[in-house]
Design a protein around this motif. Structure first.
Motif, PDB file in Angstrom:
ATOM      1  N   ALA A   3       0.765  -1.111  -0.079  1.00 52.56           N
ATOM      2  CA  ALA A   3       0.013   0.025   0.063  1.00 52.56           C
ATOM      3  C   ALA A   3       0.890   1.148   0.003  1.00 52.56           C
ATOM      4  O   ALA A   3       0.641   2.059  -0.683  1.00 52.56           O
ATOM      5  N   VAL A   4       2.065   1.297   0.698  1.00 52.88           N
ATOM      6  CA  VAL A   4       2.770   2.300   0.879  1.00 52.88           C
ATOM      7  C   VAL A   4       3.584   2.513  -0.374  1.00 52.88           C
ATOM      8  O   VAL A   4       3.576   3.673  -0.979  1.00 52.88           O
ATOM      9  N   GLU A   9       4.203   5.161  -5.779  1.00 51.39           N
ATOM     10  CA  GLU A   9       4.112   5.154  -7.089  1.00 51.39           C
ATOM     11  C   GLU A   9       3.175   6.387  -7.539  1.00 51.39           C
ATOM     12  O   GLU A   9       3.447   6.970  -8.504  1.00 51.39           O
ATOM     13  N   ARG A  10       2.011   6.600  -6.805  1.00 51.93           N
ATOM     14  CA  ARG A  10       0.958   7.646  -7.390  1.00 51.93           C
ATOM     15  C   ARG A  10       1.743   8.739  -7.168  1.00 51.93           C
ATOM     16  O   ARG A  10       1.667   9.885  -8.264  1.00 51.93           O
ATOM     17  N   ALA A  11       2.308   9.040  -6.010  1.00 51.83           N
ATOM     18  CA  ALA A  11       3.222  10.431  -5.849  1.00 51.83           C
ATOM     19  C   ALA A  11       4.096  10.666  -6.990  1.00 51.83           C
ATOM     20  O   ALA A  11       4.120  11.639  -7.424  1.00 51.83           O
ATOM     21  N   ILE A  12       4.826   9.491  -6.994  1.00 53.25           N
ATOM     22  CA  ILE A  12       5.872   9.565  -8.323  1.00 53.25           C
ATOM     23  C   ILE A  12       5.206   9.795  -9.494  1.00 53.25           C
ATOM     24  O   ILE A  12       5.912  10.849 -10.134  1.00 53.25           O
ATOM     25  N   ALA A  13       4.005   9.190  -9.853  1.00 46.77           N
ATOM     26  CA  ALA A  13       3.590   9.244 -11.198  1.00 46.77           C
ATOM     27  C   ALA A  13       3.160  10.694 -11.077  1.00 46.77           C
ATOM     28  O   ALA A  13       3.309  11.690 -12.380  1.00 46.77           O
ATOM     29  N   GLU A  14       2.489  11.464 -10.113  1.00 53.35           N
ATOM     30  CA  GLU A  14       1.933  12.889 -10.196  1.00 53.35           C
ATOM     31  C   GLU A  14       3.296  13.874 -10.244  1.00 53.35           C
ATOM     32  O   GLU A  14       3.181  14.683 -11.230  1.00 53.35           O
ATOM     33  N   ALA A  64       3.843  16.340 -13.448  1.00 58.03           N
ATOM     34  CA  ALA A  64       4.099  17.971 -13.299  1.00 58.03           C
ATOM     35  C   ALA A  64       5.500  18.125 -14.031  1.00 58.03           C
ATOM     36  O   ALA A  64       5.729  19.104 -14.519  1.00 58.03           O
ATOM     37  N   SER A  65       6.462  17.131 -13.851  1.00 60.63           N
ATOM     38  CA  SER A  65       7.901  17.449 -14.544  1.00 60.63           C
ATOM     39  C   SER A  65       7.627  17.495 -15.915  1.00 60.63           C
ATOM     40  O   SER A  65       8.276  18.351 -16.531  1.00 60.63           O
TER      41      SER A  65
END
Length: 387
Positions: free
Chosen positions: A202-203, A208-213, A217-218
């Protein structure tokens, strides 16, 4: 084991500090104590060697709990012989007077005695204990019961044995039971591991979601900067083109001026070279003409001299040839006159023979001559007619 050596019918014994030696001679005690060294006769001596050091006895035996489960007990008993004289009287510690080895197996008897006594007390305490209690508190209970039982055993002091310590190493059930007992704890551990795995997944998904966001943005920021970069590159390209055109114009003007100056300098240099070459050719022509004239004069003088020398040589050769021809003619005439004088007085047959000889000398070489019968008959007929 004592060291025994032989010397002239006598034996010498040398004991160890941890071995109590008793020497009886003719039924009487002659030597008694540890670490002794003495001489004795083999036929009248009775020797005993009792170890007085601490000894470890490891034992393993099986017992059954109150719930009819088999467990294996691993224990170690430390003992020593506190009264060697009493132990030598109760057990056979006698040694061979020649080799120093025990005649019997006293230590095995002691081991059997201690093992059976300890096993009796351990079986007694485990027979009234469940398997779970035995696995939890059985080591301490068995150790205390075995130590108490060995201390209260009357046969051990009567044999001269003192128990120093008792250690119970492990109580282990059968492999199948042990695996069954391990299953609940193993399942709990597996559940904890699964929960930790799910939490970690889950973590990981959240990360991964934060990294994808962050990547999105990048990418947006990179696209915006890429647009600015394209615009800046266009501006830079136009500026570079304008500056390049101005630089090309300046270079073309400079190149044209340089070309004109080089052409003028080359023309002036060509004129100077042509004038210098013409003057050089005139000088060379005059020098060549003078040289040719001198060579012609020298050649004419040389040819004149050669002609005169050749004419004088031809005259001398003609005179010499004429003189030689005259002398040869005179010699031939004289020889011919002499030949005529010689042959003038010779008969005709001799002349014919000489003629044939001269003719044969001038004829070509003949290897063989074949005379047929007809020719031979004609020649013989002519010779007969001549006679």
């Amino acid at each position: 084991m004592a060291d025994i050596t032989r010397r002239l019918g006598w034996r010498h014994l040398r004991g160890a500090p941890t071995a109590h030696v008793r020497h009886h001679r003719s039924g009487k005690l002659a030597h008694d104590g540890p670490g002794l060294s003495f001489w004795f006769r083999a036929l009248s001596a009775a020797l005993s060697e009792v170890p007085v050091d601490d000894r470890e006895l490891a034992m393993t035996f099986h017992a059954r709990t109150v719930d009819f489960q088999d467990v294996a007990v691993q224990a170690t008993v430390t003992y020593r012989i506190s009264d060697p004289a009493l132990a030598a009287a109760r057990l056979d510690f006698s040694i061979d007077p020649d080799t120093g080895a025990w005649r019997g197996a006293p230590l095995e008897q002691l081991g059997t005695l201690l093992t059976e006594t300890a096993q009796q007390h351990a079986l007694d305490v485990l027979a009234r204990t469940s398997l779970s209690s035995a696995l939890v508190d059985g080591v301490t209970a068995v150790r205390e019961r075995v130590a108490t039982g060995l201390a209260a055993e009357p046969r051990l002091p009567a044999t001269g044995i003192e128990v120093v310590a008792v250690r119970v190493v492990a109580l282990r059930p059968e492999p199948e039971v042990e695996r069954a007992l391990r299953t609940p704890a193993r399942e709990l551990i597996q559940q904890e591991a699964d929960r930790a795995t799910y939490e970690r997944r889950a973590v990981a998904v959240e990360r991964e979601r934060a990294i994808a966001e962050n990547e999105l943005a990048s990418k947006i920021e990179l696209a915006r900067r890429e647009e600015q970069l394209v615009e800046q590159r266009g501006t830079n390209t136009r500026r570079e083109a304008e500056e390049s055109a101005a630089a090309d114009k300046v270079r073309a003007e400079a190149e044209a001026t340089r070309t004109v100056r080089l052409a003028q300098a080359e023309a002036a240099r060509s004129v100077k070279l042509a004038e210098a070459e013409a003057a050089k050719q005139v000088q060379l022509g005059d020098a060549e003409a003078l040289r040719t004239e001198r060579l012609a004069q020298a050649e004419a003088v040389r040819m004149t001299r050669l002609s005169e020398a050749e004419a004088a040589r031809s005259v001398r050769l003609a005179r010499a040839e004429a003189e030689a021809a005259r002398e040869v003619g005179e010699a031939r005439a004289q020889a011919q006159a002499a030949w005529l004088r010689v042959h003038g007085d010779v008969d005709v047959a001799t002349l014919h023979a000489l003629t044939g000889t001269r003719l044969a000398e001038n004829l070509p070489h003949i290897d063989s001559v074949t005379i047929s019968p007809d020719v031979l008959t004609g020649l013989l007929a002519k010779l007969g007619a001549t006679e």
